[in-house]
Design a protein around this motif. Structure first.
Motif, mmCIF file in Angstrom:
data_model
loop_
_atom_site.group_PDB
_atom_site.id
_atom_site.type_symbol
_atom_site.label_atom_id
_atom_site.label_comp_id
_atom_site.label_asym_id
_atom_site.label_seq_id
_atom_site.Cartn_x
_atom_site.Cartn_y
_atom_site.Cartn_z
ATOM 1 N N LEU A 114 25.978 54.089 33.792
ATOM 2 C CA LEU A 114 24.626 54.187 33.227
ATOM 3 C C LEU A 114 24.543 55.333 32.219
ATOM 4 O O LEU A 114 23.985 55.178 31.119
ATOM 5 C CB LEU A 114 23.617 54.406 34.358
ATOM 6 N N LEU A 115 25.116 56.503 32.579
ATOM 7 C CA LEU A 115 25.084 57.646 31.664
ATOM 8 C C LEU A 115 25.880 57.365 30.396
ATOM 9 O O LEU A 115 25.478 57.782 29.298
ATOM 10 C CB LEU A 115 25.630 58.892 32.372
ATOM 11 N N ASN A 116 27.011 56.653 30.535
ATOM 12 C CA ASN A 116 27.776 56.277 29.336
ATOM 13 C C ASN A 116 26.925 55.437 28.390
ATOM 14 O O ASN A 116 26.910 55.644 27.168
ATOM 15 C CB ASN A 116 29.027 55.494 29.740
ATOM 16 N N GLY A 117 26.207 54.461 28.963
ATOM 17 C CA GLY A 117 25.378 53.584 28.139
ATOM 18 C C GLY A 117 24.213 54.315 27.496
ATOM 19 O O GLY A 117 23.914 54.116 26.304
ATOM 20 N N VAL A 118 23.567 55.169 28.262
ATOM 21 C CA VAL A 118 22.393 55.891 27.733
ATOM 22 C C VAL A 118 22.796 56.837 26.601
ATOM 23 O O VAL A 118 22.117 56.927 25.570
ATOM 24 C CB VAL A 118 21.698 56.671 28.872
ATOM 25 N N THR A 119 23.922 57.538 26.780
ATOM 26 C CA THR A 119 24.359 58.459 25.718
ATOM 27 C C THR A 119 24.718 57.702 24.444
ATOM 28 O O THR A 119 24.491 58.199 23.333
ATOM 29 C CB THR A 119 25.565 59.287 26.181
ATOM 30 N N GLN A 120 25.284 56.490 24.594
ATOM 31 C CA GLN A 120 25.573 55.683 23.399
ATOM 32 C C GLN A 120 24.283 55.288 22.686
ATOM 33 O O GLN A 120 24.223 55.285 21.454
ATOM 34 C CB GLN A 120 26.361 54.438 23.790
ATOM 35 N N THR A 138 32.613 58.350 24.949
ATOM 36 C CA THR A 138 33.776 58.023 25.795
ATOM 37 C C THR A 138 34.359 59.256 26.474
ATOM 38 O O THR A 138 35.348 59.155 27.199
ATOM 39 C CB THR A 138 34.875 57.363 24.953
ATOM 40 N N LEU A 139 33.751 60.425 26.233
ATOM 41 C CA LEU A 139 34.305 61.675 26.766
ATOM 42 C C LEU A 139 34.317 61.673 28.297
ATOM 43 O O LEU A 139 35.285 62.113 28.926
ATOM 44 C CB LEU A 139 33.483 62.862 26.245
ATOM 45 N N GLY A 140 33.236 61.179 28.900
ATOM 46 C CA GLY A 140 33.142 61.209 30.352
ATOM 47 C C GLY A 140 34.267 60.447 31.029
ATOM 48 O O GLY A 140 34.854 60.923 32.012
ATOM 49 N N ALA A 141 34.599 59.262 30.511
ATOM 50 C CA ALA A 141 35.638 58.447 31.135
ATOM 51 C C ALA A 141 37.001 59.142 31.084
ATOM 52 O O ALA A 141 37.746 59.159 32.072
ATOM 53 C CB ALA A 141 35.703 57.086 30.446
ATOM 54 N N SER A 142 37.339 59.734 29.931
ATOM 55 C CA SER A 142 38.634 60.391 29.804
ATOM 56 C C SER A 142 38.712 61.646 30.664
ATOM 57 O O SER A 142 39.740 61.919 31.306
ATOM 58 C CB SER A 142 38.922 60.730 28.337
ATOM 59 N N LEU A 143 37.612 62.415 30.701
ATOM 60 C CA LEU A 143 37.614 63.620 31.532
ATOM 61 C C LEU A 143 37.658 63.273 33.013
ATOM 62 O O LEU A 143 38.308 63.972 33.807
ATOM 63 C CB LEU A 143 36.360 64.458 31.246
ATOM 64 N N ALA A 144 36.993 62.199 33.409
ATOM 65 C CA ALA A 144 36.974 61.811 34.823
ATOM 66 C C ALA A 144 38.380 61.477 35.310
ATOM 67 O O ALA A 144 38.789 61.891 36.406
ATOM 68 C CB ALA A 144 36.045 60.611 35.010
#
Length: 285
Positions: free
Chosen positions: A99-105, A210-216
């Motif tokens: 959800l956060l990925n989508g909202v930030t986009q 896409t930063l969150g996915a790579s950092l996770a």
């Protein structure tokens, strides 16, 4: 030495993500998949405050802390507390991360945004190599944060209560520890820390959806190498992953960077399944 500084800074970013994972894991034995996305939101808020609204650094810091802390608190109330089975929390927090990925986009778009660092962006020479102020700051912040949290867990009552909760939640309740309030406090605190870290991680990685996915992913690898719940392990894990990624990209090629990291991860887990700094505890049945 320039390559080493770059690897250390990259490792510090991953270690900071893993530290935030550990704050929640120690207090409630749950894994917040959306933690890296909270840091990503902190980076976007920092960009908006510094570049779009032209606010001062202290005001942006307060804005980032308040907004990400509020997000973490809402996540705990809606996606963690109502769920009884800890395994299902993995699913609900994963949903929050998506959800956060989508909202930030939707809010900031898909293009990387250059987040300025308040300490300057000039190249500096250190120990024979070239680096940036933000890279040095990342390493210092990672070490100081681990030191402060380790001291908190050993010297202060709230830290001892959190450790007691991680060992035996029911025994902690019998000793008068308000486990629900402490778990909520730890979740909100991890959000506040993520807001602060956005000011340091954003200038290194850019603010991008896409930063969150790579950092996770890399934060999880660091946690697995160091051991779940070990703050010192996050520093060593971050050091291993950051240097391995930088050296592999330089001498083997960019395509081998992730492969090298995961080969190291598998090798360590074969020898130490619980991580480098966590011992497996056997129980008599």
């Amino acid at each position: 030495m320039t390559l080493i500084w770059g690897g250390l800074a990259l490792g510090a970013v991953y270690a900071l993500v893993a530290v935030c994972y550990n704050i929640v894991f120690i207090s409630s034995k749950t894994f917040n998949f959306a933690q890296a996305q909270l840091i990503m939101v902190g980076a976007f808020v920092t960009y908006t405050g510094l570049v779009t609204w032209k606010l001062s650094v202290p005001v942006v810091l307060l804005l980032a802390v308040a907004s990400v802390l509020a997000l973490a608190a809402v996540e705990e109330r809606l996606a963690v507390r109502p769920v009884k089975d800890p395994h299902n929390i993995l699913v609900t927090t994963l949903g929050v991360s998506i959800l956060l990925n989508g909202v930030t986009q939707l809010v900031w778009g898909t293009q990387p945004l250059n987040v300025p660092f308040f300490g300057g962006n000039e190249v500096m020479r250190l120990l024979g190599g070239q680096t940036y102020p933000v890279e040095i700051a990342l390493v210092v912040v990672a070490v100081l944060l681990v030191w402060a949290l380790t001291r908190l867990s050993r010297r202060f009552l709230v830290g001892l209560a959190l450790l007691g909760m991680s060992e035996d939640r029911e025994a902690a309740m019998l000793r008068g520890v308000d486990v629900r309030r402490l778990a909520f406090g730890a979740f909100a605190f991890s959000g506040a820390v993520a807001g602060v870290l956005g000011m340091f991680v954003g200038p290194k990685t850019f603010a991008v959806a896409t930063l969150g996915a790579s950092l996770a992913l890399k934060g999880f690898v660091v946690l697995a190498i160091g051991g779940f719940g070990s703050m010192q392990g996050t520093l060593v894990g971050g050091l291993v992953v950051g240097l391995a990624e930088a050296l592999a990209a330089r001498y083997l090629g960019g395509a081998y960077a992730n492969i090298t990291v995961f080969v190291i991860l598998v090798t360590i887990l074969l020898v130490r399944p619980a991580g480098l700094f966590v011992r497996v505890q056997e129980r008599t049945v």
